[in-house]
Enzyme design. Structure first.
Site, PDB file in Angstrom:
ATOM      1  N   HIS A 132       0.836  -1.199   0.000  1.00 57.79           N
ATOM      2  CA  HIS A 132       0.000   0.000   0.000  1.00 57.79           C
ATOM      3  C   HIS A 132       0.868   1.244   0.000  1.00 57.79           C
ATOM      4  CE1 HIS A 132       0.474   0.942   4.355  1.00 57.79           C
ATOM      5  NE2 HIS A 132       0.450  -0.373   4.527  1.00 57.79           N
ATOM      6  N   CYS A 143       3.938  -4.670   6.422  1.00 55.63           N
ATOM      7  CA  CYS A 143       3.438  -4.387   5.077  1.00 55.63           C
ATOM      8  C   CYS A 143       4.589  -3.955   4.164  1.00 55.63           C
ATOM      9  CB  CYS A 143       2.392  -3.268   5.118  1.00 55.63           C
ATOM     10  SG  CYS A 143       0.828  -3.764   5.869  1.00 55.63           S
TER      11      CYS A 143
END
Length: 168
Positions: A132, A143
């Site tokens: 992201h 992430c």
């Protein structure tokens, strides 16, 4: 993405050209010093559009955590330039290995991390880790953070089921 050909055009052409020559000629060609010289792949930090990525040819997105780089790929070749990424900290690492895109959310907000925005989220595991848009100057909670333009490109390019490879 998921446009991988099971038999490459190069392999089909080689079979078509070599079939009339015969097995003896093929083994003679295979024994030549030039045939034994393997092409060298560029170092991951030098991989750009059209170069081989440091993942297998089935990866639709390839991530190299040691280089802090990622590439969209097709048949083992980068379809664009390297993207700068950041990943998890030693306390909350990004997992390595092969997985698939599980879901995509354009406007996701983290439930685990104080309602942090996670624009252009592409989830690749059951623990909520995703590619992201995010800060590429520091570590994440596992992430893969991308610059906003890169996150948009990855979000647009990947489909559910596409292969994700993350290597150390």
């Amino acid at each position: 993405m998921a446009r991988h050909r099971r038999t490459s055009d190069r392999a089909r052409t080689a079979r078509a050209v070599l079939a009339p020559i015969g097995l003896a000629a093929v083994s003679a060609v295979g024994a030549s010093p030039l045939a034994l010289a393997a092409p060298t792949a560029p170092a991951p930090s030098a991989v750009g559009q059209g170069d081989a990525v440091p993942c297998t040819d089935t990866a639709d997105v390839c991530v190299d955590l040691s280089e802090n780089k990622a590439w969209l790929a097709d048949d083992g070749v980068a379809t664009g330039d390297a993207m700068t990424i950041t990943s998890g900290s030693p306390a909350d690492p990004t997992p390595t290995g092969t997985t698939t895109v599980q879901r995509k959310e354009r406007h996701h907000v983290s439930q685990e991390n104080r309602d942090a925005p996670m624009p252009y989220s592409i989830f690749f595991d059951d623990e909520g880790r995703a590619f992201h848009s995010g800060d590429t100057a520091g570590t994440s909670h596992g992430c893969i953070h991308l610059e906003v333009e890169d996150a948009r490109a990855v979000f647009a390019a990947l489909d559910i089921g596409d292969e994700v490879q993350i290597r150390q």
